[in-house]
Structure formats: structure tokens, C-alpha cells
Design a protein around this motif. Structure first.
Motif, PDB file in Angstrom:
ATOM      1  N   LEU A  38      -6.324  -0.008   6.273  1.00  0.00           N
ATOM      2  CA  LEU A  38      -5.334  -0.939   5.747  1.00  0.00           C
ATOM      3  C   LEU A  38      -5.622  -1.337   4.301  1.00  0.00           C
ATOM      4  CD1 LEU A  38      -2.807  -2.560   6.403  1.00  0.00           C
ATOM      5  CD2 LEU A  38      -4.273  -4.410   7.240  1.00  0.00           C
ATOM      6  N   LEU A  39      -6.873  -1.699   3.998  1.00  0.00           N
ATOM      7  CA  LEU A  39      -7.190  -2.153   2.640  1.00  0.00           C
ATOM      8  C   LEU A  39      -6.971  -1.055   1.598  1.00  0.00           C
ATOM      9  CD1 LEU A  39      -8.151  -4.348   0.747  1.00  0.00           C
ATOM     10  CD2 LEU A  39     -10.519  -3.679   1.240  1.00  0.00           C
ATOM     11  N   PRO A  40      -7.509   0.158   1.776  1.00  0.00           N
ATOM     12  CA  PRO A  40      -7.243   1.187   0.759  1.00  0.00           C
ATOM     13  C   PRO A  40      -5.774   1.559   0.665  1.00  0.00           C
ATOM     14  CG  PRO A  40      -8.395   2.130   2.646  1.00  0.00           C
ATOM     15  CD  PRO A  40      -8.443   0.645   2.804  1.00  0.00           C
ATOM     16  N   PHE A  41      -5.057   1.504   1.788  1.00  0.00           N
ATOM     17  CA  PHE A  41      -3.624   1.798   1.755  1.00  0.00           C
ATOM     18  C   PHE A  41      -2.891   0.781   0.875  1.00  0.00           C
ATOM     19  CE2 PHE A  41       0.745   1.636   3.214  1.00  0.00           C
ATOM     20  CZ  PHE A  41       1.073   2.984   3.345  1.00  0.00           C
ATOM     21  N   LEU A  42      -3.194  -0.498   1.072  1.00  0.00           N
ATOM     22  CA  LEU A  42      -2.547  -1.544   0.273  1.00  0.00           C
ATOM     23  C   LEU A  42      -2.941  -1.436  -1.197  1.00  0.00           C
ATOM     24  CD1 LEU A  42      -2.895  -4.599   2.703  1.00  0.00           C
ATOM     25  CD2 LEU A  42      -0.857  -3.219   2.233  1.00  0.00           C
ATOM     26  N   LEU A  43      -4.216  -1.141  -1.452  1.00  0.00           N
ATOM     27  CA  LEU A  43      -4.649  -0.972  -2.839  1.00  0.00           C
ATOM     28  C   LEU A  43      -3.963   0.236  -3.485  1.00  0.00           C
ATOM     29  CD1 LEU A  43      -8.487  -1.724  -2.628  1.00  0.00           C
ATOM     30  CD2 LEU A  43      -6.683  -3.181  -3.555  1.00  0.00           C
ATOM     31  N   GLY A  44      -3.787   1.309  -2.711  1.00  0.00           N
ATOM     32  CA  GLY A  44      -3.093   2.483  -3.236  1.00  0.00           C
ATOM     33  C   GLY A  44      -1.645   2.184  -3.577  1.00  0.00           C
ATOM     34  N   VAL A  45      -0.976   1.431  -2.711  1.00  0.00           N
ATOM     35  CA  VAL A  45       0.409   1.032  -2.979  1.00  0.00           C
ATOM     36  C   VAL A  45       0.474   0.136  -4.217  1.00  0.00           C
ATOM     37  CG1 VAL A  45       2.377  -0.296  -2.100  1.00  0.00           C
ATOM     38  CG2 VAL A  45       1.158   1.284  -0.591  1.00  0.00           C
ATOM     39  N   PHE A  73      10.263   5.398  -6.008  1.00  0.00           N
ATOM     40  CA  PHE A  73       8.980   4.710  -5.961  1.00  0.00           C
ATOM     41  C   PHE A  73       8.400   4.673  -4.549  1.00  0.00           C
ATOM     42  CE2 PHE A  73       6.643   0.742  -5.135  1.00  0.00           C
ATOM     43  CZ  PHE A  73       5.556   0.949  -5.973  1.00  0.00           C
ATOM     44  N   THR A  74       9.236   4.432  -3.539  1.00  0.00           N
ATOM     45  CA  THR A  74       8.722   4.226  -2.177  1.00  0.00           C
ATOM     46  C   THR A  74       7.929   5.411  -1.650  1.00  0.00           C
ATOM     47  OG1 THR A  74      10.509   2.677  -1.659  1.00  0.00           O
ATOM     48  CG2 THR A  74       9.341   3.662   0.201  1.00  0.00           C
ATOM     49  N   PRO A  75       8.448   6.649  -1.663  1.00  0.00           N
ATOM     50  CA  PRO A  75       7.624   7.772  -1.180  1.00  0.00           C
ATOM     51  C   PRO A  75       6.379   7.998  -2.028  1.00  0.00           C
ATOM     52  CG  PRO A  75       9.673   8.576  -2.148  1.00  0.00           C
ATOM     53  CD  PRO A  75       9.810   7.102  -2.003  1.00  0.00           C
ATOM     54  N   PHE A  76       6.487   7.755  -3.330  1.00  0.00           N
ATOM     55  CA  PHE A  76       5.312   7.900  -4.199  1.00  0.00           C
ATOM     56  C   PHE A  76       4.231   6.901  -3.808  1.00  0.00           C
ATOM     57  CE2 PHE A  76       2.969   6.611  -8.030  1.00  0.00           C
ATOM     58  CZ  PHE A  76       2.453   7.832  -8.444  1.00  0.00           C
ATOM     59  N   ALA A  77       4.624   5.644  -3.593  1.00  0.00           N
ATOM     60  CA  ALA A  77       3.661   4.601  -3.225  1.00  0.00           C
ATOM     61  C   ALA A  77       3.066   4.861  -1.850  1.00  0.00           C
ATOM     62  CB  ALA A  77       4.349   3.234  -3.261  1.00  0.00           C
ATOM     63  N   LEU A  78       3.895   5.286  -0.895  1.00  0.00           N
ATOM     64  CA  LEU A  78       3.394   5.579   0.447  1.00  0.00           C
ATOM     65  C   LEU A  78       2.378   6.715   0.410  1.00  0.00           C
ATOM     66  CD1 LEU A  78       6.649   5.365   2.618  1.00  0.00           C
ATOM     67  CD2 LEU A  78       4.732   3.766   2.612  1.00  0.00           C
ATOM     68  N   LEU A 112       0.522   7.681  -2.166  1.00  0.00           N
ATOM     69  CA  LEU A 112      -0.706   7.266  -2.841  1.00  0.00           C
ATOM     70  C   LEU A 112      -1.550   6.389  -1.918  1.00  0.00           C
ATOM     71  CD1 LEU A 112      -2.090   7.677  -5.547  1.00  0.00           C
ATOM     72  CD2 LEU A 112      -1.073   5.527  -6.336  1.00  0.00           C
ATOM     73  N   GLY A 113      -0.887   5.516  -1.161  1.00  0.00           N
ATOM     74  CA  GLY A 113      -1.613   4.701  -0.189  1.00  0.00           C
ATOM     75  C   GLY A 113      -2.292   5.547   0.869  1.00  0.00           C
ATOM     76  N   LEU A 114      -1.578   6.561   1.366  1.00  0.00           N
ATOM     77  CA  LEU A 114      -2.158   7.474   2.346  1.00  0.00           C
ATOM     78  C   LEU A 114      -3.360   8.208   1.760  1.00  0.00           C
ATOM     79  CD1 LEU A 114      -2.255   9.330   4.856  1.00  0.00           C
ATOM     80  CD2 LEU A 114      -0.441  10.698   3.794  1.00  0.00           C
ATOM     81  N   SER A 115      -3.242   8.678   0.538  1.00  0.00           N
ATOM     82  CA  SER A 115      -4.327   9.425  -0.099  1.00  0.00           C
ATOM     83  C   SER A 115      -5.594   8.587  -0.229  1.00  0.00           C
ATOM     84  CB  SER A 115      -3.889   9.917  -1.483  1.00  0.00           C
ATOM     85  OG  SER A 115      -2.753  10.749  -1.380  1.00  0.00           O
ATOM     86  N   MET A 116      -5.428   7.291  -0.446  1.00  0.00           N
ATOM     87  CA  MET A 116      -6.580   6.405  -0.568  1.00  0.00           C
ATOM     88  C   MET A 116      -7.230   6.107   0.781  1.00  0.00           C
ATOM     89  SD  MET A 116      -6.984   5.696  -3.765  1.00  0.00           S
ATOM     90  CE  MET A 116      -6.099   5.764  -5.313  1.00  0.00           C
ATOM     91  N   SER A 117      -6.508   6.338   1.882  1.00  0.00           N
ATOM     92  CA  SER A 117      -6.966   5.924   3.210  1.00  0.00           C
ATOM     93  C   SER A 117      -7.697   7.005   3.981  1.00  0.00           C
ATOM     94  CB  SER A 117      -5.754   5.465   4.042  1.00  0.00           C
ATOM     95  OG  SER A 117      -5.011   4.487   3.361  1.00  0.00           O
ATOM     96  N   VAL A 118      -7.796   8.207   3.432  1.00  0.00           N
ATOM     97  CA  VAL A 118      -8.287   9.369   4.177  1.00  0.00           C
ATOM     98  C   VAL A 118      -9.812   9.333   4.334  1.00  0.00           C
ATOM     99  CG1 VAL A 118      -8.563  11.876   4.064  1.00  0.00           C
ATOM    100  CG2 VAL A 118      -6.347  10.827   3.556  1.00  0.00           C
ATOM    101  N   THR A 119     -10.268   9.726   5.530  1.00  0.00           N
ATOM    102  CA  THR A 119     -11.681  10.011   5.787  1.00  0.00           C
ATOM    103  C   THR A 119     -11.773  11.394   6.430  1.00  0.00           C
ATOM    104  OG1 THR A 119     -12.299   7.684   6.091  1.00  0.00           O
ATOM    105  CG2 THR A 119     -13.749   9.326   7.069  1.00  0.00           C
ATOM    106  N   ALA A 120     -12.722  12.205   5.980  1.00  0.00           N
ATOM    107  CA  ALA A 120     -12.856  13.570   6.495  1.00  0.00           C
ATOM    108  C   ALA A 120     -13.884  13.598   7.617  1.00  0.00           C
ATOM    109  CB  ALA A 120     -13.251  14.526   5.381  1.00  0.00           C
ATOM    110  N   ALA A 164       2.454  12.717   8.601  1.00  0.00           N
ATOM    111  CA  ALA A 164       3.718  13.143   9.213  1.00  0.00           C
ATOM    112  C   ALA A 164       4.837  12.165   8.869  1.00  0.00           C
ATOM    113  CB  ALA A 164       3.556  13.244  10.728  1.00  0.00           C
ATOM    114  N   PHE A 165       4.523  10.866   8.921  1.00  0.00           N
ATOM    115  CA  PHE A 165       5.531   9.854   8.594  1.00  0.00           C
ATOM    116  C   PHE A 165       5.981   9.964   7.143  1.00  0.00           C
ATOM    117  CE2 PHE A 165       6.368   5.665   6.718  1.00  0.00           C
ATOM    118  CZ  PHE A 165       7.500   5.303   7.441  1.00  0.00           C
TER     119      PHE A 165
END
Length: 315
Positions: A17-24, A41-46, A48-56, A94-95
């Protein structure tokens, strides 16, 4: 066990949640200069938020195994959190992809089809697969059995592509419905592992060819790249730290978990390539995000060793 499950949910949720919000939030400042001209803006922000939230998860598992922490309580919590975050990342991907592809049409229709497909696979197809797999436990799966599974995998990927989300989500769902401890799963793992090892360098080379360092030609671009790395690290590390402290882990354990879930690796590169193919992010931002993924992943082991060498304080 209940405490461990609760801790996993709290830490995973906070470190997503935190990295997602920071990414947005970061998207608000870099949208005008680093987004493609035709992307709202909305798909771009979503994205970027997703990209910040990833763990491998696979990379994290290898790191823990290499430094001998895989079977420790800290390693177990980290792996469980990474597995949960990996699943969440696939669902978020996917979303976001569905949202982007349906921007000119009906996003709700795509969402309904996606939920319907996932429900069909989990509720109807999974029990059928489980019964078929149970019949193979007394003998090794044949080449015909493996071929049927691969056809099903391709059909699942094709179905999600037709729906309007990425084919990789269909492959992921199909992998979920196969019983992981079955002889069929073990056979697939053994047969496909060598193919994966063969194709993985090609994927990294493909990503490398798309990464144009020359686009970061000025001081401003490098400053933005540094900010992206700082936001990504702060989000994952800070989110896990807060969640871990709320579940009564020590400061050292909480910090170590934050460093571990900041490992992005291959999963991040997959997400970034999907975003570039969709045209959601620009080539320049793609390059910055690839550098962020590499730096955060490479920093995991040395930072973790430093933290584990510190005194352990719980208050």
C-alpha cells in the motif's frame, strides 16, 4: 501459526500500500514530462504505483538461500510475504492492463470478464485438474499428459488476451490451479526448468536492448532517476518496517524485512516490459525504472548483511 498469518498479512499489505501510494503521488510530478502524450493520467499513475509495489519472490528466495536464512523465522516470514505480494502484483497488473486496454471501451466489462474467467478456472477447472492429477500419482506423467497441460496453458493465456488483459495473467492462473505437490507439477518443473534457464538470458538481453541509457542525457533526468529509486526504496522498506513493528518484530528484524521485500528482480522487469508494450510509460521512464529495479535488487544482500550485524532491539 495465527500470529504468523496475521503478521504476514499486515506486513504484506503495508509494503504494498505505501509504495503504491507513493508511486501514485510521484506520478503527479513526472506525468507531464515522462508519460507518452496520448496516455491519460489515471492509467499512468496506476502503473507507476504498481511498479513501486513489486517484490520478486524467486530472486528473494535465492538470496535467502545463499546467505543461509531460508529456514529461519525471518526468512520464512520474508518468503511468505514475498509470495503474497507476488500474487497481489499479478492481480494488480491484470487490473491495470485491463483498465488501459478498456480505456476506449468499457473497463467494467473487461473487469467482469476477468473475474468470471478467474472464477471459472478456480471453481470449475481446478477440481477437474485435481481429480485428473490424483489419478497420475501412482505413475509418472507421460509426454501426452505434459502436452495436454501445455495446451491448456496456452489456451488460458489466449483467453485472457482476448478478454483484454495480458496473456501472462492467463498463464499465471493456470499455474495456480495445478496442485503444487503433485507428480505432474514436479515433472513440469523438471522439464521446463532447463527451457526457462535457456530463455531467461534472452529476456534480459531483450530488456537491455530496450534500455537506452543515452536518454538520460542531462542532470535533470538523473535527478529524477535518483528520486524514483529513493521513492521505491522508501515505500517498500518503510511499509514493511511499519507493518513488522506493528506485529511486535524487533527493529533489526523489521529493517531486514524491509530490505528483503525491496528486492524487485525479474518480476519488475516483466511489469516494465508490459507497460512499455502498452505504451503506458515512455522509453525514458522505462530506462529509469529498469535502473531502479537493478539497483534495489543488487543492494539487498550487502544491506541485509549490515543490518543483521547490528544489535537487536525490540523497543
Amino acid at each position: 501459526l495465527r500470529h504468523r498469518v496475521k503478521a504476514t498479512l499486515v506486513i504484506s499489505t503495508s509494503s504494498i500500500l505505501l509504495p503504491f501510494l507513493l508511486g501514485v503521488g510521484l506520478a503527479m510530478f513526472i506525468y507531464d514530462e515522462f508519460s507518452p502524450s496520448n496516455v491519460p493520467f489515471t492509467p499512468f499513475a496506476l502503473f507507476l504505483g504498481l511498479s513501486m509495489s513489486v517484490t520478486a519472490f524467486p530472486v528473494l528466495a535465492r538470496i535467502l538461500n545463499d546467505i543461509g536464512l531460508a529456514r529461519t523465522p525471518l526468512g520464512t516470514i520474508a518468503l511468505t510475504c514475498a509470495a503474497f505480494e507476488d500474487i497481489a502484483a499479478w492481480c494488480l497488473l491484470a487490473f491495470v492492463v485491463g483498465f488501459v486496454n478498456a480505456a476506449a471501451g468499457s473497463a467494467l466489462f473487461v473487469a467482469v470478464l476477468t473475474v468470471g474467467f478467474a472464477s471459472l478456472m478456480l471453481v470449475v477447472v481446478r477440481p477437474i485438474i485435481a481429480r485428473l492429477v490424483a489419478g497420475l500419482e501412482e505413475r509418472s506423467p507421460t509426454q501426452g499428459n505434459v502436452a495436454v497441460v501445455l495446451v491448456g496453458l496456452l489456451m488460458s493465456a489466449w483467453a485472457t488476451e482476448v478478454i483484454g488483459i495480458h496473456a501472462v495473467f492467463g498463464a499465471f492462473i493456470f499455474g495456480v490451479i495445478i496442485p503444487h505437490q503433485s507428480s505432474l507439477a514436479r515433472t513440469l518443473h523438471q522439464n521446463l526448468e532447463s527451457l526457462t534457464i535457456l530463455l531467461l538470458p534472452a529476456f534480459f538481453a531483450f530488456t537491455g536492448m530496450r534500455t537506452e541509457i543515452g536518454l538520460l542525457s542531462g542532470r535533470y533526468e538523473w535527478v529524477v532517476c535518483a528520486i524514483i529509486i529513493a521513492v521505491a526504496t522508501t515505500g517498500k522498506w518503510g511499509g514493511a518496517l511499519v507493518g513488522a513493528r506493528l506485529t511486535a518484530l524487533s527493529w533489526r528484524e523489521s529493517s531486514a524485512l524491509g530490505v528483503l521485500v525491496n528486492t524487485r528482480g525479474l518480476m519488475e522487469l516483466i511489469v516494465l516490459n508490459v507497460g512499455l508494450e502498452l505504451g503506458v510509460i515512455s522509453q525514458t521512464l522505462f530506462t529509469m525504472m529498469v535502473l531502479m529495479a537493478l539497483i534495489t535488487t543488487m543492494a539487498t544482500t550487502p544491506l541485509l548483511r549490515r543490518i543483521l550485524a547490528l544489535p537487536d532491539h525490540r523497543s
